[in-house]
Structure formats: structure tokens, C-alpha cells
Design a protein around this motif. Structure first.
Motif, PDB file in Angstrom:
ATOM      1  N   LYS A 104       0.706  -1.138  -0.148  1.00 20.96           N
ATOM      2  CA  LYS A 104       0.040   0.030   0.181  1.00 20.96           C
ATOM      3  C   LYS A 104       0.854   1.299  -0.137  1.00 20.96           C
ATOM      4  CE  LYS A 104      -4.151   2.505   2.119  1.00 20.96           C
ATOM      5  NZ  LYS A 104      -3.270   3.748   1.996  1.00 20.96           N
ATOM      6  N   LYS A 105       1.976   1.104   0.544  1.00 22.33           N
ATOM      7  CA  LYS A 105       2.986   2.241   0.983  1.00 22.33           C
ATOM      8  C   LYS A 105       3.300   2.827  -0.333  1.00 22.33           C
ATOM      9  CE  LYS A 105       7.071   3.679   3.242  1.00 22.33           C
ATOM     10  NZ  LYS A 105       8.348   3.376   2.632  1.00 22.33           N
ATOM     11  N   LYS A 106       3.982   1.871  -1.200  1.00 23.63           N
ATOM     12  CA  LYS A 106       4.331   1.956  -2.914  1.00 23.63           C
ATOM     13  C   LYS A 106       3.311   2.388  -3.639  1.00 23.63           C
ATOM     14  CE  LYS A 106       7.966   1.313  -4.985  1.00 23.63           C
ATOM     15  NZ  LYS A 106       9.488   0.691  -5.159  1.00 23.63           N
ATOM     16  N   ARG A 107       2.050   1.924  -3.552  1.00 22.69           N
ATOM     17  CA  ARG A 107       0.929   2.249  -4.264  1.00 22.69           C
ATOM     18  C   ARG A 107       0.576   3.797  -4.020  1.00 22.69           C
ATOM     19  NH1 ARG A 107      -2.744  -2.381  -3.749  1.00 22.69           N
ATOM     20  NH2 ARG A 107      -3.526  -1.288  -2.064  1.00 22.69           N
ATOM     21  N   ASP A 108       0.573   4.028  -2.604  1.00 25.38           N
ATOM     22  CA  ASP A 108       0.385   5.493  -2.440  1.00 25.38           C
ATOM     23  C   ASP A 108       1.601   6.613  -2.849  1.00 25.38           C
ATOM     24  OD1 ASP A 108      -1.943   4.816  -1.037  1.00 25.38           O
ATOM     25  OD2 ASP A 108      -1.152   4.785   0.883  1.00 25.38           O
ATOM     26  N   GLU A 109       2.800   5.931  -3.023  1.00 24.21           N
ATOM     27  CA  GLU A 109       3.809   6.829  -3.355  1.00 24.21           C
ATOM     28  C   GLU A 109       3.711   7.167  -5.151  1.00 24.21           C
ATOM     29  OE1 GLU A 109       7.407   5.004  -0.732  1.00 24.21           O
ATOM     30  OE2 GLU A 109       7.867   5.392  -2.794  1.00 24.21           O
ATOM     31  N   TRP A 110       3.351   6.182  -5.631  1.00 19.00           N
ATOM     32  CA  TRP A 110       2.991   6.176  -6.957  1.00 19.00           C
ATOM     33  C   TRP A 110       2.207   6.981  -7.427  1.00 19.00           C
ATOM     34  CZ3 TRP A 110       3.853   0.686  -9.879  1.00 19.00           C
ATOM     35  CH2 TRP A 110       5.159   0.330  -9.799  1.00 19.00           C
ATOM     36  N   LYS A 111       0.996   6.804  -6.690  1.00 21.55           N
ATOM     37  CA  LYS A 111      -0.217   7.723  -6.951  1.00 21.55           C
ATOM     38  C   LYS A 111      -0.033   9.247  -6.665  1.00 21.55           C
ATOM     39  CE  LYS A 111      -4.935   8.671  -5.495  1.00 21.55           C
ATOM     40  NZ  LYS A 111      -5.226   9.293  -6.439  1.00 21.55           N
ATOM     41  N   LYS A 112       0.799   9.379  -5.606  1.00 19.66           N
ATOM     42  CA  LYS A 112       1.056  10.942  -5.144  1.00 19.66           C
ATOM     43  C   LYS A 112       2.204  11.203  -6.239  1.00 19.66           C
ATOM     44  CE  LYS A 112       3.149  13.836  -1.556  1.00 19.66           C
ATOM     45  NZ  LYS A 112       4.348  13.528  -1.026  1.00 19.66           N
ATOM     46  N   MET A 113       3.004  10.459  -6.900  1.00 19.78           N
ATOM     47  CA  MET A 113       4.042  10.886  -7.876  1.00 19.78           C
ATOM     48  C   MET A 113       3.146  11.402  -9.323  1.00 19.78           C
ATOM     49  SD  MET A 113       7.352   8.874  -9.726  1.00 19.78           S
ATOM     50  CE  MET A 113       6.460   7.443  -9.675  1.00 19.78           C
ATOM     51  N   ILE A 114       2.258  10.470  -9.702  1.00 20.30           N
ATOM     52  CA  ILE A 114       1.265  10.697 -10.841  1.00 20.30           C
ATOM     53  C   ILE A 114       0.579  11.934 -10.660  1.00 20.30           C
ATOM     54  CG2 ILE A 114      -0.352   9.726 -12.309  1.00 20.30           C
ATOM     55  CD1 ILE A 114       0.814   7.056 -11.266  1.00 20.30           C
ATOM     56  N   ASP A 115      -0.123  11.887  -9.428  1.00 16.93           N
ATOM     57  CA  ASP A 115      -1.243  12.894  -9.524  1.00 16.93           C
ATOM     58  C   ASP A 115      -0.423  14.255  -9.539  1.00 16.93           C
ATOM     59  OD1 ASP A 115      -2.940  11.066  -9.261  1.00 16.93           O
ATOM     60  OD2 ASP A 115      -3.584  11.253  -7.133  1.00 16.93           O
ATOM     61  N   SER A 116       0.758  14.228  -8.673  1.00  9.57           N
ATOM     62  CA  SER A 116       1.287  15.687  -8.556  1.00  9.57           C
ATOM     63  C   SER A 116       1.950  16.213  -9.856  1.00  9.57           C
ATOM     64  CB  SER A 116       2.220  15.837  -7.247  1.00  9.57           C
ATOM     65  OG  SER A 116       3.041  14.869  -7.157  1.00  9.57           O
ATOM     66  N   PHE A 117       2.489  15.115 -10.286  1.00 11.20           N
ATOM     67  CA  PHE A 117       3.160  15.312 -11.749  1.00 11.20           C
ATOM     68  C   PHE A 117       2.026  15.951 -12.762  1.00 11.20           C
ATOM     69  CE2 PHE A 117       3.507  14.325 -16.346  1.00 11.20           C
ATOM     70  CZ  PHE A 117       4.781  14.777 -16.781  1.00 11.20           C
ATOM     71  N   LEU A 118       0.806  15.308 -12.777  1.00  9.51           N
ATOM     72  CA  LEU A 118      -0.048  15.933 -13.805  1.00  9.51           C
ATOM     73  C   LEU A 118      -0.730  17.041 -13.318  1.00  9.51           C
ATOM     74  CD1 LEU A 118      -2.197  12.451 -14.381  1.00  9.51           C
ATOM     75  CD2 LEU A 118      -0.503  13.729 -15.923  1.00  9.51           C
ATOM     76  N   LEU A 119      -0.991  17.451 -11.949  1.00  5.22           N
ATOM     77  CA  LEU A 119      -1.373  18.731 -11.413  1.00  5.22           C
ATOM     78  C   LEU A 119      -0.697  19.867 -11.688  1.00  5.22           C
ATOM     79  CD1 LEU A 119      -3.218  17.533  -8.026  1.00  5.22           C
ATOM     80  CD2 LEU A 119      -4.434  18.268 -10.364  1.00  5.22           C
ATOM     81  N   GLU A 120       0.966  19.617 -11.594  1.00  6.11           N
ATOM     82  CA  GLU A 120       1.980  20.719 -11.512  1.00  6.11           C
ATOM     83  C   GLU A 120       2.326  21.040 -12.895  1.00  6.11           C
ATOM     84  OE1 GLU A 120       4.560  19.287  -8.768  1.00  6.11           O
ATOM     85  OE2 GLU A 120       3.043  18.838  -6.989  1.00  6.11           O
ATOM     86  N   ARG A 121       2.320  19.834 -13.833  1.00  2.11           N
ATOM     87  CA  ARG A 121       3.055  20.249 -15.291  1.00  2.11           C
ATOM     88  C   ARG A 121       2.225  21.173 -15.907  1.00  2.11           C
ATOM     89  NH1 ARG A 121       8.162  19.912 -15.956  1.00  2.11           N
ATOM     90  NH2 ARG A 121       8.661  19.475 -18.196  1.00  2.11           N
ATOM     91  N   LYS A 122       2.649  22.488 -16.162  1.00  5.66           N
ATOM     92  CA  LYS A 122       2.060  23.182 -16.958  1.00  5.66           C
ATOM     93  C   LYS A 122       2.122  23.211 -18.318  1.00  5.66           C
ATOM     94  CE  LYS A 122       0.749  25.511 -13.594  1.00  5.66           C
ATOM     95  NZ  LYS A 122       0.158  24.507 -12.745  1.00  5.66           N
ATOM     96  N   THR A 123       3.087  22.108 -19.107  1.00  2.68           N
ATOM     97  CA  THR A 123       3.389  22.035 -20.367  1.00  2.68           C
ATOM     98  C   THR A 123       2.919  20.676 -20.998  1.00  2.68           C
ATOM     99  OG1 THR A 123       5.511  20.975 -19.442  1.00  2.68           O
ATOM    100  CG2 THR A 123       5.613  23.255 -20.793  1.00  2.68           C
ATOM    101  N   LEU A 124       1.890  20.165 -20.433  1.00  6.13           N
ATOM    102  CA  LEU A 124       1.088  19.007 -20.714  1.00  6.13           C
ATOM    103  C   LEU A 124       0.280  19.632 -21.839  1.00  6.13           C
ATOM    104  CD1 LEU A 124       0.452  17.050 -17.693  1.00  6.13           C
ATOM    105  CD2 LEU A 124       1.858  16.350 -19.641  1.00  6.13           C
ATOM    106  N   ALA A 125       0.270  19.142 -23.006  1.00  2.00           N
ATOM    107  CA  ALA A 125      -0.582  19.393 -24.292  1.00  2.00           C
ATOM    108  C   ALA A 125      -1.811  18.638 -24.068  1.00  2.00           C
ATOM    109  CB  ALA A 125      -0.105  19.428 -25.285  1.00  2.00           C
ATOM    110  N   CYS A 126      -1.879  17.455 -23.678  1.00  4.04           N
ATOM    111  CA  CYS A 126      -2.989  16.421 -23.540  1.00  4.04           C
ATOM    112  C   CYS A 126      -2.404  15.001 -23.038  1.00  4.04           C
ATOM    113  CB  CYS A 126      -3.506  15.975 -24.982  1.00  4.04           C
ATOM    114  SG  CYS A 126      -5.066  15.194 -24.865  1.00  4.04           S
TER     115      CYS A 126
END
Ligand code: GTP
Ligand code: MG
Length: 198
Positions: free
Chosen positions: A86-108
Motif C-alpha cells: 500500500k505504501k508503494k501504491r500511495d507513493e506512485w499515486k502521489k507521484m502521478i497525481d502531482s506530476f499531472l497537476l503541476e506540469r504546465k506544459t502538458l498539451a494532452c
């Protein structure tokens, strides 16, 4: 749009480490094993560019690939892999979610869905997350070679119906098979269009 040159840039742990750039980026996300890395290989016509495995949980970091010095493909770890802690799963989720939320250059963002099975709750949750954050995304139904004949349309129609129980309308969708090498042109044309209009 022909792709001439693709190179692996590096793997990163968080958005802060990713390239500082204004070039448009296209990220691939979906459940572990849905075929994200295979799709990147299909789009670029490079068999071994992104690492593929029959065991879920292969991609564990944010992987950047630069195309023709003008845009990026981003291969992400999958979500929902039950066989890790669960720890690793939570870590990955955090990594993915924050990348998508913070990344301003995502076109799609390309949200990959397994076309062989009914829509999973976790996919619906992820779609809701993207919608709430108002992130631009489209759907890709993967592994269409695994369903026979007209059943593929039926399966995809059922998945779309499940989605429409939560959404008023759905984003554009693509259908792909990495083994049969289908669906690539439509996605590349779509990317080219966005690159030219931004
Ligand atoms: P993680 O990195 O672990 O999250 O997986 P992923 O989403 O990157 O999936 P990956 O591309 O590694 O593919 C997972 C498995 O599905 C591999 O065994 C692939 O060969 C297979 N696969 C991927 N795409 C297709 C497809 O279109 N058709 C078929 N039949 N198999 C596919
Ligand atoms: Mg992968």
C-alpha cells in the motif's frame, strides 16, 4: 507527421526534476499493464524505446522521450496494481497525481483503458480526477486485437455507456493494438494538430 528522431531523455521522480521546457508534452496514463509503454513504442515505431513487461508495475518513474527536438512523450507508472504494498501504491499515486497537476506544459493526457474488460472503478475515479482538475485528456482503448470481430465495438460501447453514467459527454477516443500495429496514425495526427495549434 513522420517521426524521424526519438531519444530517451531520462527518468524522474517528481515534476520538479523534469526538464525545464516550453515544448508540448503528451503523457500516457492508465492501470498497470494496460499498455502505456507499448503504445509509446507503437507511436514512435521503436520496439524497445519504452520498457514493456507482461508483469504489471514495470514503469516506476516518469520517463521522458524527446521527439524531433520539438515535443515530448511521457511514460508514467500505472495505477491500481494490487500486488504491491500500500505504501508503494500511495507513493506512485502521489507521484502521478502531482506530476499531472503541476506540469504546465502538458498539451494532452492519454488515458488508456483496457478494451477487453468492463470499466473498472479505479479508471472512473481517475477520469473524475482529471475532470475535476480540468486537465485536457482523451481516451485510448487498448489491446483491441484481443477481442473478436464486432465484439470490440460492443465492449467499447459498454465502457462508454458506463462512463456516461458519470459524465454528460465523453472526450475523443482512439482504439489501438500494439501487436497488430493499429491506431497509431490517428494519434500521431491528433498530436500534430495540437502541436500546430499551440
Ligand atoms: P506498467 O508500466 O507496468 O504500468 O504497464 P504498461 O501499461 O506500460 O504496459 P506494457 O506496455 O508494459 O504492456 C503490458 C503487457 O501488455 C505486455 O505483455 C505487452 O506486450 C502487452 N500489450 C500491450 N499492448 C498490447 C496490445 O495492444 N495487444 C496485446 N495483445 N498485448 C499488448
Ligand atoms: Mg509501462
Amino acid at each position: 507527421m513522420p517521426i524521424n528522431q526519438v531519444n530517451f531523455v531520462a527518468s524522474f521522480k517528481s515534476e520538479q526534476d523534469c526538464p525545464k521546457t516550453n515544448l508540448p508534452e503528451y503523457a500516457f496514463i492508465g492501470r498497470s499493464n494496460v499498455g502505456k509503454s507499448s503504445l509509446i513504442n507503437l507511436l514512435t515505431g521503436r520496439k524497445k524505446l519504452a520498457k514493456v513487461s507482461s508483469t504489471p508495475g514495470k514503469t516506476q518513474l516518469i520517463n521522458y522521450f524527446k521527439v524531433d527536438e520539438s515535443w515530448y512523450l511521457v511514460d508514467l507508472p500505472g495505477y491500481g496494481y494490487a500486488q504491491i504494498s500500500k505504501k508503494k501504491r500511495d507513493e506512485w499515486k502521489k507521484m502521478i497525481d502531482s506530476f499531472l497537476l503541476e506540469r504546465k506544459t502538458l498539451a494532452c493526457i492519454f488515458l488508456l483503458i483496457d478494451s477487453r474488460i468492463p470499466l473498472q472503478n479505479i479508471d472512473m475515479e481517475f477520469m473524475n480526477f482529471l475532470g475535476q482538475a480540468q486537465l485536457p485528456f482523451v481516451l485510448v482503448f487498448t489491446k483491441i486485437d484481443k477481442i473478436k470481430g464486432k465484439n470490440s465495438d460492443e465492449n467499447i460501447e459498454n465502457i462508454r455507456k458506463s462512463m456516461l453514467e458519470h459524465w454528460e459527454s465523453l472526450p475523443q477516443h482512439f482504439m489501438t493494438s500494439a501487436t497488430k500495429k493499429t491506431g497509431s496514425k490517428e494519434i500521431i495526427d491528433f498530436i500534430e494538430n495540437l502541436n500546430n495549434n499551440n
